[in-house]
Design a protein around this motif. Structure first.
Motif, PDB file in Angstrom:
ATOM      1  N   TRP A  15       1.077  -1.157  -0.292  1.00  0.00           N
ATOM      2  CA  TRP A  15      -0.234   0.087  -0.128  1.00  0.00           C
ATOM      3  C   TRP A  15       0.999   1.393   0.187  1.00  0.00           C
ATOM      4  CZ3 TRP A  15      -0.455   3.615   4.446  1.00  0.00           C
ATOM      5  CH2 TRP A  15       0.188   2.485   5.449  1.00  0.00           C
ATOM      6  N   GLU A  55      -5.652  14.135  -8.336  1.00  0.00           N
ATOM      7  CA  GLU A  55      -5.048  12.570  -8.380  1.00  0.00           C
ATOM      8  C   GLU A  55      -3.790  12.812  -9.688  1.00  0.00           C
ATOM      9  OE1 GLU A  55      -6.951   9.144 -11.589  1.00  0.00           O
ATOM     10  OE2 GLU A  55      -8.166  10.805 -10.477  1.00  0.00           O
ATOM     11  N   SER A  71      -4.402  -5.739  -8.533  1.00  0.00           N
ATOM     12  CA  SER A  71      -5.382  -4.621  -8.081  1.00  0.00           C
ATOM     13  C   SER A  71      -4.926  -3.645  -7.953  1.00  0.00           C
ATOM     14  CB  SER A  71      -6.140  -5.662  -6.495  1.00  0.00           C
ATOM     15  OG  SER A  71      -6.251  -7.095  -7.632  1.00  0.00           O
ATOM     16  N   PRO A  72      -6.136  -2.913  -7.492  1.00  0.00           N
ATOM     17  CA  PRO A  72      -5.966  -1.450  -7.044  1.00  0.00           C
ATOM     18  C   PRO A  72      -5.070  -1.212  -6.015  1.00  0.00           C
ATOM     19  CG  PRO A  72      -7.776  -1.357  -8.127  1.00  0.00           C
ATOM     20  CD  PRO A  72      -7.392  -2.606  -7.864  1.00  0.00           C
ATOM     21  N   PRO A  74      -4.249   0.158  -2.597  1.00  0.00           N
ATOM     22  CA  PRO A  74      -5.058   1.200  -1.220  1.00  0.00           C
ATOM     23  C   PRO A  74      -3.969   2.175  -1.137  1.00  0.00           C
ATOM     24  CG  PRO A  74      -5.163  -1.150  -0.683  1.00  0.00           C
ATOM     25  CD  PRO A  74      -4.356  -0.581  -2.096  1.00  0.00           C
ATOM     26  N   GLU A 108     -13.991   7.116   1.033  1.00  0.00           N
ATOM     27  CA  GLU A 108     -12.556   6.682  -0.428  1.00  0.00           C
ATOM     28  C   GLU A 108     -13.372   7.790  -1.385  1.00  0.00           C
ATOM     29  OE1 GLU A 108     -12.535   3.200  -3.385  1.00  0.00           O
ATOM     30  OE2 GLU A 108     -14.187   3.178  -1.347  1.00  0.00           O
ATOM     31  N   PRO A 110     -13.723   8.777  -5.123  1.00  0.00           N
ATOM     32  CA  PRO A 110     -13.506   8.351  -6.542  1.00  0.00           C
ATOM     33  C   PRO A 110     -12.023   8.629  -8.047  1.00  0.00           C
ATOM     34  CG  PRO A 110     -15.109  10.531  -6.352  1.00  0.00           C
ATOM     35  CD  PRO A 110     -14.300  10.330  -5.027  1.00  0.00           C
ATOM     36  N   PRO A 114      -7.425   3.537 -12.567  1.00  0.00           N
ATOM     37  CA  PRO A 114      -7.901   2.280 -12.296  1.00  0.00           C
ATOM     38  C   PRO A 114      -6.930   1.955 -11.342  1.00  0.00           C
ATOM     39  CG  PRO A 114      -7.905   1.579 -14.195  1.00  0.00           C
ATOM     40  CD  PRO A 114      -7.498   2.634 -14.097  1.00  0.00           C
ATOM     41  N   ARG A 117      -6.372   2.817  -5.541  1.00  0.00           N
ATOM     42  CA  ARG A 117      -7.401   3.219  -4.664  1.00  0.00           C
ATOM     43  C   ARG A 117      -7.383   4.212  -3.234  1.00  0.00           C
ATOM     44  NH1 ARG A 117     -11.470  -1.295  -1.599  1.00  0.00           N
ATOM     45  NH2 ARG A 117     -13.410   0.005  -1.236  1.00  0.00           N
ATOM     46  N   PHE A 119      -7.844   6.540  -0.403  1.00  0.00           N
ATOM     47  CA  PHE A 119      -8.782   6.579   0.770  1.00  0.00           C
ATOM     48  C   PHE A 119      -8.299   8.024   2.238  1.00  0.00           C
ATOM     49  CE2 PHE A 119      -9.635   2.009  -0.083  1.00  0.00           C
ATOM     50  CZ  PHE A 119     -11.018   2.262   0.107  1.00  0.00           C
ATOM     51  N   VAL A 317      -8.411  -1.794   4.877  1.00  0.00           N
ATOM     52  CA  VAL A 317      -8.385  -1.298   3.639  1.00  0.00           C
ATOM     53  C   VAL A 317      -7.346  -2.129   2.792  1.00  0.00           C
ATOM     54  CG1 VAL A 317     -10.683   0.544   4.477  1.00  0.00           C
ATOM     55  CG2 VAL A 317      -7.608   0.530   3.798  1.00  0.00           C
TER      56      VAL A 317
END
Length: 317
Positions: A15, A55, A71-72, A74, A108, A110, A114, A117, A119, A317
């Motif tokens: 992460w 972002e 996978s995304p 965290p 979280e 948006p 992809p 993720r 938070f 998470v």
């Protein structure tokens, strides 16, 4: 980028930890075994960004750490990215509150990419008999330090543009108080007529800084009445701008401490836990010693990392 030997609590996967302040951004890639693989810094703080820019700024810093076929990843973010003018507002948790509430109230964000993720950790607010106050970012640092301290009551000082004074008991924040000391000092130094008589290029020289603290502590100087003589002394006596800068820095920080002492916030013999990583921490510790206050310093980056690690573990998470 540089490696660091710090090891955090092991998690269920890799992460990224992010401390996003008003004027700077710091990110760490944390492996699943808890070791910090790498870290990076940026001067693109939240105070200079529009909500749609966050972002891209974050990806510009951490893109080399990301892989497209997984996978995304965290990302836990503390600080001003969660402010009303930040990336996405993370509503304040009202004081007094246990630190466990931070993990329960993550927000979280948006995103278009992809691979990530994100938070955001909420700040905390106070609106009671102690007066209105808010904290955003410092709550995570406090959690990181308190995790390794004995239970009981503690007083914390977190120097910065807006210095924070926080009282805790066990794992609860009881009250907070914010001083705009750093911002006020910067306004005087950069935008007032005193700017022609001040030079802070080498920081606050210790001897003249200490004189400023002593003068306020003894009552020989007060903040407002001490300002114009700085300019007059330079014009009439050729006072060194570096010495004037250090003296005024001492006067400004000592004014904060004297207000706290007058309200019972600190007294000689108290132990204050200082959290931070800048040269400002040394100035505060030095000033507190003159006021007879004991201090213990904790590294701000280490505190942020540990706090974010605890929140990630508790939130899942």
């Amino acid at each position: 980028m540089a490696d660091t030997p710090l090891k955090l609590a092991a998690s269920n996967g890799d992460w990224i930890a992010v401390d996003w302040g008003t004027s700077s951004l710091r990110a760490w890639y944390v492996q699943s075994d808890g070791f910090i693989q790498t870290n990076a810094k940026s001067t693109q703080g939240a105070g200079t960004l529009s909500s749609d820019a966050f972002e891209g700024v974050l990806l510009g810093l951490i893109d080399p750490w990301l892989e497209g076929d997984k996978s995304p990843l965290p990302i836990l973010i503390c600080g001003m990215a969660g402010s009303r003018q930040g990336w996405k507002e993370a509503a304040y948790v009202e004081l007094p509150t246990p630190f466990s509430a931070l993990a329960e109230r993550l927000v979280e964000v948006p995103v278009k990419d992809p691979r990530i993720r994100p938070f955001i950790v909420p700040g905390v607010c106070q609106n009671n008999e102690f007066g209105p106050d808010v904290i955003r970012g410092e709550e995570t640092l406090l959690l990181g330090v308190l995790d390794e301290m004995e239970t009981g009551r503690h007083i914390f000082c977190l120097p910065g543009t807006h210095s924070k004074w926080v009282h805790t008991e066990d794992q609860r924040i009881l009250q907070s108080r914010t001083f705009l000391t750093g911002e006020l000092f910067a306004l005087v130094v950069k935008h007032s007529m005193l700017r022609h008589s001040l030079d802070g290029s080498e920081g606050a020289e210790p001897t003249h800084f200490a004189k400023g603290v002593h003068d306020v502590h003894s009552g020989a100087a007060q903040f407002l009445s001490a300002l114009f003589p700085v300019r007059a002394a330079q014009l009439l006596n050729g006072t060194d701008p570096k010495a004037a800068y250090a003296y005024l820095s001492g006067v400004t920080i000592a004014t904060e401490l004297k207000e706290l002492a007058a309200s019972g916030g600190v007294s000689p013999g108290y132990l204050v836990e200082i959290i931070g990583s800048s040269s400002l921490v040394k100035c505060y510790a030095s000033a507190m010693r003159i006021f007879g206050i004991e201090t213990r310093v904790h590294d701000g980056d280490v505190a942020a990392l540990k706090g974010l690690s605890i929140i990630r573990k508790e939130s899942g998470v």
